[in-house]
Design a protein around this motif. Structure first.
Motif, short mmCIF file in Angstrom:
data_model
loop_
_atom_site.label_atom_id
_atom_site.label_comp_id
_atom_site.label_asym_id
_atom_site.label_seq_id
_atom_site.Cartn_x
_atom_site.Cartn_y
_atom_site.Cartn_z
N SER A 223 0.83 -1.20 0.00
CA SER A 223 0.00 0.00 0.00
C SER A 223 0.87 1.25 0.00
CB SER A 223 -0.90 0.02 1.24
OG SER A 223 -0.09 0.13 2.41
N ALA A 224 0.20 2.40 -0.24
CA ALA A 224 0.90 3.67 -0.19
C ALA A 224 1.43 3.93 1.23
CB ALA A 224 -0.03 4.79 -0.62
N THR A 225 0.67 3.49 2.22
CA THR A 225 1.09 3.68 3.62
C THR A 225 2.39 2.93 3.90
OG1 THR A 225 -1.18 3.96 4.37
CG2 THR A 225 0.46 3.32 6.03
N GLU A 226 2.48 1.68 3.46
CA GLU A 226 3.69 0.90 3.67
C GLU A 226 4.88 1.54 2.94
OE1 GLU A 226 5.51 -3.61 2.97
OE2 GLU A 226 3.49 -3.12 2.25
N TYR A 227 4.63 1.97 1.71
CA TYR A 227 5.69 2.61 0.92
C TYR A 227 6.17 3.89 1.62
CZ TYR A 227 7.93 4.92 -3.11
OH TYR A 227 8.83 5.55 -3.94
#
Length: 447
Positions: A223-227
């Motif tokens: 996800s964008a959050t993990e990235y």
């Protein structure tokens, strides 16, 4: 009457000189021998310093026992933070459980669950540093001799992989030329930190490309959050330490790869390895994480990190902006230049089994002005500040997103099949998620 003359005979003189030489030898041995006075003094000083580091931690531990005679972790962390000489960054404070090892006065000091404190191994090596950059040494790593901050500081980790420190001066954040009038407020002011870095390395950026998430297939992040969490951890580390490590060589393998169907072997960052080709961006990030070592995180480079490497090379005066941005023929492996190699291997058809040929001082190879792929670190000509093949040889996957949604993956640095002006070190190209081939590999960062 004969007058007797008194004096020393030649034999007596020789004997005297021999005796003096023997005495001098004994004196030197007494001073500098394995059991000499100087060696004993060094050992005594080392023992005293070691005992001092151990005692500091013992005092912290003694002040951390609760009413049930068990160590309270929160109290222990508070006490350790007060210890003079503790390396808070490389000790990975706060510790979460016991046993744990902290670094005090460059010694590894282990704390057992029952409160026993011991020294582990020899004193840790101290790396050169300045107010602007403070390289870290992962646990189990060592500095490569005769390397320094001026010409390229190199370390070898416990798995024999080699890394070069890239300086990102701490002073750039307070420099109004880069911070638009306001400096980051802390190491977690991620947006401002990234903005200053982008301004500092602006000469090597390209419109439309950014360190942003697109899809899972792009580089494996869910996800964008993990990235973004991954990127923010990198930004914080670079901000606090004034730099990061980059692989000294392109990532390699012990055996050559001839297609995407070949097994994804354990990667290495070592000289004379076969380039790690036929691999997608997502697969590259997965293999890059295997280089995490000594409590430090490994990853593909973000786009800003590649830009910062080029800026570092420029600031050190190792290459001109033109050699970095316009034409990298002078220091890269491209199809338009010729040079001699005396080590490693080369291939004119790297996707064909049996195509690699060995090179040595005796069996030298003069590369013609045509497409030839080389094993890692095949020539000093293609290195700068101890970083090899940043220009040419292989394109290298990064975590940067392209402006093309059909081809969101970015690689950098040039290609052995192209010319030095066609794909210089700063070049960017966009490719599909599924792309792999004999011209693209990857390089890793450690922070």
């Amino acid at each position: 009457m004969r007058k007797e003359e008194k004096g020393i005979t030649l034999i007596a003189l020789i004997i005297t000189i021999i005796v003096l030489l023997i005495l001098a030898g004994i004196s030197m041995a007494t001073l500098t021998g394995e059991n000499g006075i100087l060696k004993k003094a060094d050992k005594a000083r080392e023992t005293t310093n070691e005992a001092g580091a151990k005692e500091k931690v013992q005092i912290a531990v003694m002040g951390s026992f609760g009413t049930e005679r068990k160590i309270d972790i929160d109290t222990l962390n508070q006490q350790l933070n007060k210890v003079e000489g503790i390396d808070k960054e490389n000790s990975n404070l706060p510790i979460e459980n016991l046993p744990a090892t902290v670094i005090v006065d460059h010694y590894n000091v282990k704390i057992e669950e029952n409160g026993v404190v011991t020294i582990e191994g020899e004193k840790r090596e101290t790396l050169p540093s300045t107010a602007d950059t403070k390289p870290f040494l992962p646990e189990g790593a060592e500095k490569i001799e005769d390397t320094d901050l001026d010409t390229g500081l190199v370390i070898k980790d416990k798995n024999e992989n080699e890394w070069v420190w890239v300086e990102v001066p701490k002073s750039i954040y307070t420099n109004t030329a880069y911070n638009a009038g306001s400096a980051p407020t802390s190491s977690e002011d991620y947006g401002k930190i990234e903005s200053v870095m982008q301004s500092y390395a602006s000469a090597y950026r390209k419109s439309g490309y950014s360190d942003t998430f697109y899809s899972v297939g792009q580089h494996g992040f869910e996800s964008a959050t993990e990235y973004n969490n991954h990127k923010n951890a990198m930004l914080k580390s670079v901000y606090e330490k004034g730099g990061f490590y980059v692989g000294r060589y392109e990532t390699g393998t012990a055996t050559p790869r001839f297609s995407a169907l070949d097994t994804l072997e354990t990667p290495v960052i070592q000289r004379d390895a076969y380039p790690y080709t036929f691999i997608t961006c997502s697969q590259s990030q997965s293999k890059a994480k295997e280089f995490s070592t000594g409590g430090k995180q490994a990853s593909l480079l973000f786009g800003i990190q590649w830009d910062l490497i080029l800026k570092y090379i420029e600031v050190k005066g190792a290459k001109t902006p033109s050699e970095l941005k316009t034409n990298s023929s002078s220091w890269g492996n491209y199809s338009n230049i010729t040079f001699e190699i005396t080590r490693g291997q080369y291939s004119t058809a790297p996707s064909t089994s049996g195509s690699w040929k060995l090179v040595s001082e005796i069996e030298r190879y003069v590369k013609p002005a045509s497409a030839v792929l080389l094993t890692t670190g095949a020539t000093e000509k293609n290195s700068v500040l101890e970083i090899y093949d940043l220009a040419g040889n292989l394109y290298e996957w990064t975590l940067e997103k392209t402006p093309d949604t059909q081809k969101p993956c970015t690689f950098r640095g040039g290609f052995y099949f192209y010319t030095g002006s066609g794909s210089p070190a700063s070049s960017r190209y966009n490719y599909a998620i599924s792309h792999n081939g004999d011209g693209v590999g990857f390089r890793v960062t450690l922070w």
